[in-house]
Design a protein around this motif. Structure first.
Motif, PDB file in Angstrom:
ATOM      1  N   HIS A 135     -46.764  16.816  23.073  1.00 22.42           N
ATOM      2  CA  HIS A 135     -45.777  17.835  22.694  1.00 22.42           C
ATOM      3  C   HIS A 135     -46.188  19.238  23.126  1.00 22.42           C
ATOM      4  N   GLN A 136     -47.394  19.392  23.685  1.00 23.28           N
ATOM      5  CA  GLN A 136     -47.838  20.685  24.200  1.00 23.28           C
ATOM      6  C   GLN A 136     -48.255  20.589  25.674  1.00 23.28           C
ATOM      7  N   ARG A 137     -47.774  19.568  26.354  1.00 25.60           N
ATOM      8  CA  ARG A 137     -48.199  19.336  27.730  1.00 25.60           C
ATOM      9  C   ARG A 137     -47.773  20.473  28.656  1.00 25.60           C
ATOM     10  N   ALA A 138     -46.514  20.913  28.568  1.00 19.77           N
ATOM     11  CA  ALA A 138     -46.048  21.988  29.448  1.00 19.77           C
ATOM     12  C   ALA A 138     -46.751  23.297  29.142  1.00 19.77           C
TER      13      ALA A 138
ATOM     14  N   LEU B 206     -55.864  19.248  40.151  1.00 20.44           N
ATOM     15  CA  LEU B 206     -56.145  20.086  38.989  1.00 20.44           C
ATOM     16  C   LEU B 206     -55.216  19.743  37.830  1.00 20.44           C
ATOM     17  N   MET B 207     -53.924  19.555  38.104  1.00 23.74           N
ATOM     18  CA  MET B 207     -52.980  19.195  37.044  1.00 23.74           C
ATOM     19  C   MET B 207     -53.277  17.797  36.496  1.00 23.74           C
ATOM     20  N   ALA B 208     -53.686  16.891  37.377  1.00 28.54           N
ATOM     21  CA  ALA B 208     -54.036  15.542  36.923  1.00 28.54           C
ATOM     22  C   ALA B 208     -55.271  15.569  36.034  1.00 28.54           C
ATOM     23  N   ALA B 209     -56.191  16.488  36.297  1.00 33.47           N
ATOM     24  CA  ALA B 209     -57.394  16.607  35.476  1.00 33.47           C
ATOM     25  C   ALA B 209     -57.086  17.215  34.119  1.00 33.47           C
ATOM     26  N   ALA B 210     -56.202  18.206  34.091  1.00 33.92           N
ATOM     27  CA  ALA B 210     -55.914  18.913  32.836  1.00 33.92           C
ATOM     28  C   ALA B 210     -54.951  18.145  31.945  1.00 33.92           C
ATOM     29  N   GLY B 211     -54.002  17.408  32.516  1.00 29.78           N
ATOM     30  CA  GLY B 211     -52.955  16.755  31.739  1.00 29.78           C
ATOM     31  C   GLY B 211     -53.447  15.881  30.596  1.00 29.78           C
ATOM     32  N   PRO B 212     -54.359  14.938  30.840  1.00 27.95           N
ATOM     33  CA  PRO B 212     -54.803  14.044  29.762  1.00 27.95           C
ATOM     34  C   PRO B 212     -55.561  14.749  28.642  1.00 27.95           C
ATOM     35  N   LEU B 213     -55.971  15.986  28.829  1.00 24.57           N
ATOM     36  CA  LEU B 213     -56.686  16.717  27.792  1.00 24.57           C
ATOM     37  C   LEU B 213     -55.741  17.323  26.763  1.00 24.57           C
TER      38      LEU B 213
ATOM     39  N   ALA C 153     -44.585  24.460  35.184  1.00 30.44           N
ATOM     40  CA  ALA C 153     -45.236  23.752  34.071  1.00 30.44           C
ATOM     41  C   ALA C 153     -44.353  22.628  33.512  1.00 30.44           C
ATOM     42  N   PRO C 154     -43.054  22.855  33.252  1.00 32.69           N
ATOM     43  CA  PRO C 154     -42.223  21.737  32.785  1.00 32.69           C
ATOM     44  C   PRO C 154     -42.145  20.590  33.790  1.00 32.69           C
ATOM     45  N   ARG C 155     -42.078  20.919  35.071  1.00 35.86           N
ATOM     46  CA  ARG C 155     -42.040  19.855  36.089  1.00 35.86           C
ATOM     47  C   ARG C 155     -43.323  19.040  36.083  1.00 35.86           C
ATOM     48  N   ASP C 156     -44.478  19.725  36.080  1.00 34.26           N
ATOM     49  CA  ASP C 156     -45.744  19.002  36.080  1.00 34.26           C
ATOM     50  C   ASP C 156     -45.952  18.236  34.774  1.00 34.26           C
ATOM     51  N   ALA C 157     -45.442  18.792  33.665  1.00 31.64           N
ATOM     52  CA  ALA C 157     -45.515  18.056  32.396  1.00 31.64           C
ATOM     53  C   ALA C 157     -44.702  16.769  32.478  1.00 31.64           C
ATOM     54  N   LEU C 158     -43.528  16.827  33.100  1.00 28.15           N
ATOM     55  CA  LEU C 158     -42.715  15.623  33.283  1.00 28.15           C
ATOM     56  C   LEU C 158     -43.459  14.578  34.102  1.00 28.15           C
ATOM     57  N   ILE C 159     -44.197  15.027  35.110  1.00 26.64           N
ATOM     58  CA  ILE C 159     -44.969  14.081  35.924  1.00 26.64           C
ATOM     59  C   ILE C 159     -46.042  13.402  35.083  1.00 26.64           C
ATOM     60  N   THR C 160     -46.764  14.190  34.280  1.00 26.56           N
ATOM     61  CA  THR C 160     -47.828  13.591  33.467  1.00 26.56           C
ATOM     62  C   THR C 160     -47.262  12.659  32.406  1.00 26.56           C
ATOM     63  N   LEU C 161     -46.106  13.007  31.842  1.00 29.49           N
ATOM     64  CA  LEU C 161     -45.494  12.185  30.795  1.00 29.49           C
ATOM     65  C   LEU C 161     -44.767  10.980  31.370  1.00 29.49           C
ATOM     66  N   SER C 162     -44.608  10.945  32.679  1.00 33.29           N
ATOM     67  CA  SER C 162     -43.948   9.821  33.348  1.00 33.29           C
ATOM     68  C   SER C 162     -44.954   8.899  34.024  1.00 33.29           C
ATOM     69  N   SER C 163     -46.250   9.084  33.731  1.00 31.65           N
ATOM     70  CA  SER C 163     -47.294   8.324  34.424  1.00 31.65           C
ATOM     71  C   SER C 163     -48.389   7.930  33.450  1.00 31.65           C
TER      72      SER C 163
END
Length: 414
Positions: A353-356, A342-349, A136-146
């Protein structure tokens, strides 16, 4: 050009002189490199483990289903813990680093477990705990870096690099087995060394997300994390990801079914994941870009349709190489269309500060139900026969996909 060549403190702010943000930033590439090296290590073990447990130790399909479910589902609680702590401390990189390090140490544990099923189960649980903490922290970093509109492509590039490691892992395992005259301990030790390199790359190259001055950072509580479920679109994606996971056949069982149908020799069994990984590698970026354009939920469900087709191919009249090639191609399409999408779909929702924590909720539901799916399939195989078990799995998944398509859960970036 998919991949940025520059490095910045916050990859989300990487903007070239033209003023246009890159679709895939340097931080995403660095995280992809970490995953590439780590997956070489993980897949070295994964490639030989099913055959070792079923043929080497003589486990029944039900016993293997329990262990396989443990391997997939033990991350359920720790995903939530890892995501929550990363958000609460605002230390995404540090929590991810702990998870990668724990998984690396698990490879040494396999050397000490011997032939004890209990000990192997405990080591696999520790390894999956590390994976659960870091994901989850890794995928959160991806969403916050894009940028949100490019998340499908960003996850596609990351998963392509990750899958390249998965492609190399079985080859490295076979080479080590050949050089060591069949020593599994040599595979486990080499896997540990490779995993340690991945941790070093993470520490040196990956930039943590900087959320702003500490006084302005919202403090994340467990109640706030649970409150994310009140958001309708996010709640629906959690529910449907979990329901689809409940009727998804695990990789290990699919490869065992192929081995039985194809009558594949034991020495070639570790090569089966290469078929899946090769297709995944080729399609991860194109399907990620497609999901950005036509809708991520559509592509996600399309991947599950490919898995239904793979299961039906296993039941078909064609045996041998044609069966294996068709099933593995469809299996690779399934992963390319679902994993990062799936992570790309959920991230923007989710709020930043609660992404991970939010992504951990999605992953936890999916991991938990996939654990039960492995146990149920193993039970069906034991109680009935292989053909009936695969037929039921394909039918249940087809019904779930139709229901998910009718009751569309996403409204944003879908």
């Amino acid at each position: 050009m998919y991949i940025a060549t520059s490095r910045g403190a916050d990859a989300a702010a990487e903007v070239p002189k033209s003023g246009v943000k890159r679709a895939v930033t340097g931080n995403v590439v660095a995280l992809g490199l970490v995953s590439l090296v780590t997956d070489i290590s993980s897949e070295m073990v994964t490639a030989v483990l099913p055959l070792y447990l079923v043929l080497g130790l003589g486990l029944s399909p039900l016993q293997f289903g329990v262990l396989d479910g443990l391997y997939s589902g033990v991350t359920a609680v720790v995903r939530l813990v890892g995501g929550h702590l990363a958000d609460r401390w605002q230390r995404l990189k540090a929590v991810a680093c702990f998870g990668y390090g724990l998984s690396a140490l698990g490879k040494i544990g396999l050397m000490l477990a011997g032939s004890s099923t209990v000990a192997i189960g405990a080591v696999l649980a520790a390894d999956r705990t590390g994976k659960g903490v870091r994901t989850a922290p890794r995928d959160a970093l991806i969403t916050l870096s894009s940028d949100p509109e490019h998340l499908g492509r960003a996850f596609g590039v990351h998963r392509a690099m990750d899958t390249f490691g998965a492609f190399l892992g079985p080859l490295v395992a076979m080479a080590v087995l050949w050089l060591s005259l069949g020593s599994y301990d040599s595979v486990f030790f080499t896997s540990f060394c490779v995993a340690a390199i991945g941790v070093i790359i993470l520490v040196l190259l990956v930039k943590d997300h900087q959320p702003g001055p500490r006084t302005e950072r919202p403090k994340v509580s467990l109640r706030e994390t649970a409150g994310l479920i009140r958001q309708a679109s996010f709640r629906r994606i959690c529910v449907w990801a979990a329901l689809l996971g409940l009727v998804t056949l695990s990789d290990s069982f699919l490869y065992l079914v192929l081995q039985r149908r194809w009558e594949l020799g034991a020495v070639f069994f570790p090569l089966l994941p290469l078929g899946t990984a090769g297709v995944y590698l080729l399609l991860a970026v194109p399907l990620g870009r497609l999901s950005d354009r036509v809708g991520r939920w559509k592509v996600f469900l399309g991947g599950h349709i490919a898995l239904v087709a793979a299961l039906l191919a296993l039941l078909g009249p064609v045996d041998g190489g044609v069966l294996a090639v068709l099933a593995l191609i469809l299996h690779g399409v399934f992963y390319a269309a679902t994993d990062g999408v799936l992570m790309a779909a959920a991230g923007p929702l989710l709020p930043e500060h609660q992404r991970a924590s939010g992504l951990a909720l999605v992953q936890t539901g999916q991991a938990t139900t996939r654990m039960f799916a492995s146990v149920l399939f193993g039970l069906a195989w034991t109680a009935w026969d292989l053909h009936a078990a695969v037929l039921v799995a394909a039918g249940a998944l087809a019904i779930a996909v139709v229901a998910a398509a009718i009751l569309r859960p996403l409204r944003t970036y879908a």
